[in-house]
Design a protein around this motif. Structure first.
Motif, PDB file in Angstrom:
ATOM      1  N   LEU A 104       0.772  -1.036  -0.091  1.00 49.73           N
ATOM      2  CA  LEU A 104       0.122  -0.089   0.015  1.00 49.73           C
ATOM      3  C   LEU A 104       0.918   1.140   0.213  1.00 49.73           C
ATOM      4  CD1 LEU A 104      -2.532  -1.117   2.683  1.00 49.73           C
ATOM      5  CD2 LEU A 104      -2.880  -1.216   0.382  1.00 49.73           C
ATOM      6  N   ASN A 105       0.621   2.121  -0.729  1.00 49.34           N
ATOM      7  CA  ASN A 105       1.188   3.422  -0.846  1.00 49.34           C
ATOM      8  C   ASN A 105       0.762   4.634   0.243  1.00 49.34           C
ATOM      9  OD1 ASN A 105      -0.769   4.920  -1.933  1.00 49.34           O
ATOM     10  ND2 ASN A 105      -0.156   4.059  -4.229  1.00 49.34           N
ATOM     11  N   SER A 106       1.167   5.653   0.396  1.00 49.00           N
ATOM     12  CA  SER A 106       0.891   6.313   1.476  1.00 49.00           C
ATOM     13  C   SER A 106      -0.575   7.048   1.293  1.00 49.00           C
ATOM     14  CB  SER A 106       1.935   7.512   1.832  1.00 49.00           C
ATOM     15  OG  SER A 106       2.024   8.456   0.693  1.00 49.00           O
ATOM     16  N   ASN A 107      -0.891   7.150  -0.070  1.00 47.19           N
ATOM     17  CA  ASN A 107      -2.032   7.700  -0.191  1.00 47.19           C
ATOM     18  C   ASN A 107      -3.287   6.707   0.067  1.00 47.19           C
ATOM     19  OD1 ASN A 107      -4.348   8.712  -1.546  1.00 47.19           O
ATOM     20  ND2 ASN A 107      -3.187   9.207  -3.515  1.00 47.19           N
ATOM     21  N   LYS A 158      -9.218  -4.043  13.600  1.00 51.92           N
ATOM     22  CA  LYS A 158      -8.459  -5.057  13.851  1.00 51.92           C
ATOM     23  C   LYS A 158      -8.588  -6.545  12.653  1.00 51.92           C
ATOM     24  CE  LYS A 158      -8.967  -7.526  17.814  1.00 51.92           C
ATOM     25  NZ  LYS A 158      -9.479  -7.326  19.195  1.00 51.92           N
ATOM     26  N   GLN A 159      -9.930  -6.700  12.593  1.00 50.15           N
ATOM     27  CA  GLN A 159     -10.211  -7.933  11.590  1.00 50.15           C
ATOM     28  C   GLN A 159      -9.705  -7.668  10.261  1.00 50.15           C
ATOM     29  OE1 GLN A 159     -12.289  -6.271  13.466  1.00 50.15           O
ATOM     30  NE2 GLN A 159     -13.794  -7.629  14.446  1.00 50.15           N
ATOM     31  N   PHE A 160      -9.570  -6.330   9.958  1.00 49.36           N
ATOM     32  CA  PHE A 160      -9.229  -5.891   8.511  1.00 49.36           C
ATOM     33  C   PHE A 160      -7.917  -5.899   8.019  1.00 49.36           C
ATOM     34  CE2 PHE A 160     -10.098  -3.499   4.735  1.00 49.36           C
ATOM     35  CZ  PHE A 160     -10.711  -4.102   4.126  1.00 49.36           C
ATOM     36  N   GLY A 161      -7.222  -4.728   8.480  1.00 49.45           N
ATOM     37  CA  GLY A 161      -5.897  -4.275   8.577  1.00 49.45           C
ATOM     38  C   GLY A 161      -5.489  -4.080   7.010  1.00 49.45           C
ATOM     39  N   GLU A 162      -4.111  -4.116   6.956  1.00 48.77           N
ATOM     40  CA  GLU A 162      -3.400  -3.880   5.536  1.00 48.77           C
ATOM     41  C   GLU A 162      -3.750  -4.888   4.617  1.00 48.77           C
ATOM     42  OE1 GLU A 162       0.324  -1.999   5.160  1.00 48.77           O
ATOM     43  OE2 GLU A 162       0.130  -0.448   6.751  1.00 48.77           O
ATOM     44  N   LEU A 163      -3.598  -6.187   5.123  1.00 44.01           N
ATOM     45  CA  LEU A 163      -3.547  -7.489   4.344  1.00 44.01           C
ATOM     46  C   LEU A 163      -5.098  -7.561   3.413  1.00 44.01           C
ATOM     47  CD1 LEU A 163      -2.062 -10.108   3.534  1.00 44.01           C
ATOM     48  CD2 LEU A 163      -3.519 -11.042   5.234  1.00 44.01           C
ATOM     49  N   ALA A 164      -6.293  -7.179   4.308  1.00 43.49           N
ATOM     50  CA  ALA A 164      -7.532  -6.991   3.705  1.00 43.49           C
ATOM     51  C   ALA A 164      -7.454  -6.235   2.593  1.00 43.49           C
ATOM     52  CB  ALA A 164      -8.530  -6.948   4.904  1.00 43.49           C
ATOM     53  N   GLN A 165      -7.096  -4.858   2.841  1.00 43.16           N
ATOM     54  CA  GLN A 165      -7.036  -3.864   1.815  1.00 43.16           C
ATOM     55  C   GLN A 165      -6.381  -4.172   0.686  1.00 43.16           C
ATOM     56  OE1 GLN A 165      -8.839  -1.076   2.683  1.00 43.16           O
ATOM     57  NE2 GLN A 165      -8.501  -0.924   0.277  1.00 43.16           N
ATOM     58  N   ALA A 221     -16.422   0.921  -4.820  1.00 42.14           N
ATOM     59  CA  ALA A 221     -15.347   1.889  -5.368  1.00 42.14           C
ATOM     60  C   ALA A 221     -14.722   2.408  -4.190  1.00 42.14           C
ATOM     61  CB  ALA A 221     -15.938   2.630  -6.304  1.00 42.14           C
ATOM     62  N   ALA A 222     -15.677   3.004  -3.206  1.00 40.43           N
ATOM     63  CA  ALA A 222     -15.008   3.619  -2.239  1.00 40.43           C
ATOM     64  C   ALA A 222     -14.296   2.610  -1.482  1.00 40.43           C
ATOM     65  CB  ALA A 222     -16.113   4.068  -1.201  1.00 40.43           C
ATOM     66  N   ALA A 223     -14.369   1.631  -1.223  1.00 37.03           N
ATOM     67  CA  ALA A 223     -13.554   0.431  -0.468  1.00 37.03           C
ATOM     68  C   ALA A 223     -12.409   0.099  -1.008  1.00 37.03           C
ATOM     69  CB  ALA A 223     -14.498  -0.599  -0.154  1.00 37.03           C
ATOM     70  N   GLY A 224     -11.986   0.503  -2.119  1.00 36.72           N
ATOM     71  CA  GLY A 224     -10.917   0.294  -2.970  1.00 36.72           C
ATOM     72  C   GLY A 224     -10.871  -0.998  -3.655  1.00 36.72           C
ATOM     73  N   ILE A 225     -11.940  -1.692  -4.238  1.00 42.16           N
ATOM     74  CA  ILE A 225     -11.960  -2.612  -5.143  1.00 42.16           C
ATOM     75  C   ILE A 225     -11.240  -2.346  -6.297  1.00 42.16           C
ATOM     76  CG2 ILE A 225     -13.261  -4.377  -6.552  1.00 42.16           C
ATOM     77  CD1 ILE A 225     -13.921  -4.731  -3.549  1.00 42.16           C
ATOM     78  N   GLY A 226      -9.987  -2.950  -6.554  1.00 45.10           N
ATOM     79  CA  GLY A 226      -9.208  -2.562  -7.647  1.00 45.10           C
ATOM     80  C   GLY A 226      -9.590  -2.623  -8.950  1.00 45.10           C
ATOM     81  N   ASN A 227     -10.490  -3.232  -9.362  1.00 44.80           N
ATOM     82  CA  ASN A 227     -10.890  -3.510 -10.716  1.00 44.80           C
ATOM     83  C   ASN A 227     -12.444  -3.884 -10.704  1.00 44.80           C
ATOM     84  OD1 ASN A 227     -11.413  -4.449 -13.382  1.00 44.80           O
ATOM     85  ND2 ASN A 227      -9.250  -4.859 -13.720  1.00 44.80           N
ATOM     86  N   ILE A 228     -13.254  -3.040 -11.222  1.00 44.40           N
ATOM     87  CA  ILE A 228     -14.593  -2.922 -11.405  1.00 44.40           C
ATOM     88  C   ILE A 228     -15.052  -2.968 -12.662  1.00 44.40           C
ATOM     89  CG2 ILE A 228     -17.034  -1.743 -10.661  1.00 44.40           C
ATOM     90  CD1 ILE A 228     -15.348  -0.819  -8.076  1.00 44.40           C
TER      91      ILE A 228
END
Lengths: 369, 76
Positions: A3-6, A18-25, A50-57
């Motif tokens: 993940l980049n800083s943005n 806690k259940q989510f974290g960088e890995l889920a993102q 889209a807001a949650a960051g699904i990379g390809n829709i």
């Protein structure tokens, strides 16, 4: 993928869980989700995905935006009238989140393009509004082993389920046909235009679909697999029913891609009476013939009002309650998009008359002028 | 003895949200009984849940069974 800083800033509130974290993102950003139908269910689902960051829709919808869509199809504005939903939705999502990829497919999903479209995505979301599409999508997802997130609304009631998710033993969970094995006639159950729908209901159901999709990708929580959730917007009650995958269901699904492509979803339940699909040119020509009647089967108040040729209006909801007596030899029917009029054409055909359906409906007519 | 049946969606418009029908021993006979009481059900495909499980085939029921009738709908 790091993940980049943005990204860390944009998704900080969910990464912080806690259940989510960088890995889920990271999983979300790598996921490919296809939303079929960018209407009442598709709009809220798309917005949150889209807001949650699904990379390809991907967005599949061949319809255009009309005024009566706006009370529930929240990605569109009054300025978007008559424009294609898939394209406008894609634009709105990229304004919300320009860091993801969004592809618009302004086409009608059918057996010739479904497998190609669905194959390229990890998860499919069904936000369509007719049984033909729903059974087609279900069968394609079973064939291609894709998880399918299902939602549907009727007046004040909604259904949500997650179909066809394989477990650790590679056995898929229940699919739509384990719940409702056979496709009903489109005329058996009224759609939103006829039955009406409260605007927030597809908002709630579509958001639940997005939630199931995010949980499935992130691998958190428990999903509505082998379950049907029913929500009632008037009483606030929810019900969960268990669905068990059945042996017989597999017999109803085309066994391979060739069989799928040959399957008739549009009118697989009606056969004895026939009608003919005609284009605008033939429709206008037929209109001039003797002993001919033109029927608009749209509901009262649907736009645009047609004044350029003589016709009568019998809304589909009225038609279904009582078969009108029509003695003309030639019957021409039309509606908004040419879907309801297919049912009307079949219904009115009696073997003695000749019934014609305006293919693509009034929207195709208007766009050709 | 009687059975309590809950209906959803379009079916609720035909039979009401909650109805009481004469006790039946299985879901096939319940379906027949409902079709007599509500003839328009004959034309409609629907699923039955017994104790919150969608049934696959004919299923035994008793007066304590929670029965629900679920219609497919396609709005979106």
């Amino acid at each position: 993928m790091k993940l980049n800083s943005n990204d860390k800033e944009r998704y900080s509130r969910q990464i912080g869980l806690k259940q989510f974290g960088e890995l889920a993102q990271q999983k979300l950003l790598q996921a490919k989700v296809l939303v079929i139908g960018a209407g009442g269910l598709g709009c809220p689902a798309l917005q949150y995905l889209a807001a949650a960051g699904i990379g390809n829709i991907g967005i599949v919808d061949d319809d255009t935006i009309s005024l009566s869509n706006l009370h529930r199809q929240i990605l569109y504005t009054t300025n978007d009238f008559d424009l294609p939903k898939a394209t406008i939705a894609a634009g709105a999502l990229l304004m919300l989140n320009p860091t993801i990829t969004v592809n618009a497919f302004p086409v009608r999903l059918d057996t010739s393009n479904a497998l190609e479209l669905i194959r390229n995505y990890d998860i499919i979301i069904d936000g369509t509004d007719n049984f033909s599409s729903r059974y087609l999508i279900n069968d394609a997802c079973v064939l291609l082993k894709k998880p399918l997130i299902y939602g549907s609304v009727y007046q004040f009631e909604g259904q949500v389920a997650v179909f066809n998710v394989v477990n650790e033993n590679n056995i898929p969970s229940a699919n739509y046909r384990d719940l409702f094995p056979q496709q009903p006639n489109n005329e058996e159950v009224p759609n939103c235009s006829e039955a009406g729908v409260i605007g927030v209901l597809p908002g709630i159901i579509g958001t639940m679909m997005a939630n199931e999709c995010i949980k499935l990708i992130a691998g958190i929580g428990s999903l509505l697999t082998n379950k049907l959730l029913i929500y009632n917007a008037l009483s606030n009650q929810t019900y969960e029913m268990d669905i068990t995958p059945k042996e017989e269901t597999t017999l109803l699904i085309p066994p391979n891609e060739a069989a799928f492509k040959a399957m008739q979803y549009s009118f697989s339940c009606e056969a004895e009476h026939s009608f003919e699909d005609v284009g605008i040119k033939d429709f206008l020509k037929l209109m001039q013939e003797e002993d001919t009647i033109v029927i608009d089967v749209r509901e009262e108040g649907e736009k645009p009002v047609i004044t350029s040729f003589e016709h009568i209006n019998i809304p589909m909801s009225v038609l279904k309650r009582q078969k009108p007596e029509i003695n003309q030899k030639n019957i021409l029917v039309f509606c908004h998009a040419g879907i309801r009029s297919v049912d009307a054409a079949q219904y009115l055909s009696n073997g003695k008359n000749k019934v014609y359906n305006l293919k693509g409906g009034i929207i195709r007519w208007m766009s050709s002028l | 003895m009687q059975l309590k049946v809950q209906a959803f969606g379009l079916l609720a418009e035909i039979v009401g949200n909650n109805i009481i029908v004469d006790k039946q021993t299985d879901t096939d006979s319940l379906k027949k009984q409902l079709a007599v009481q509500f003839p328009s059900l004959v034309d409609i495909k629907y699923a039955i849940a017994v104790d919150k499980k969608i049934i696959a085939g004919n299923t035994l029921i008793n007066e304590a069974s929670i029965i629900a009738l679920l219609p497919p709908f396609s709005g979106g």
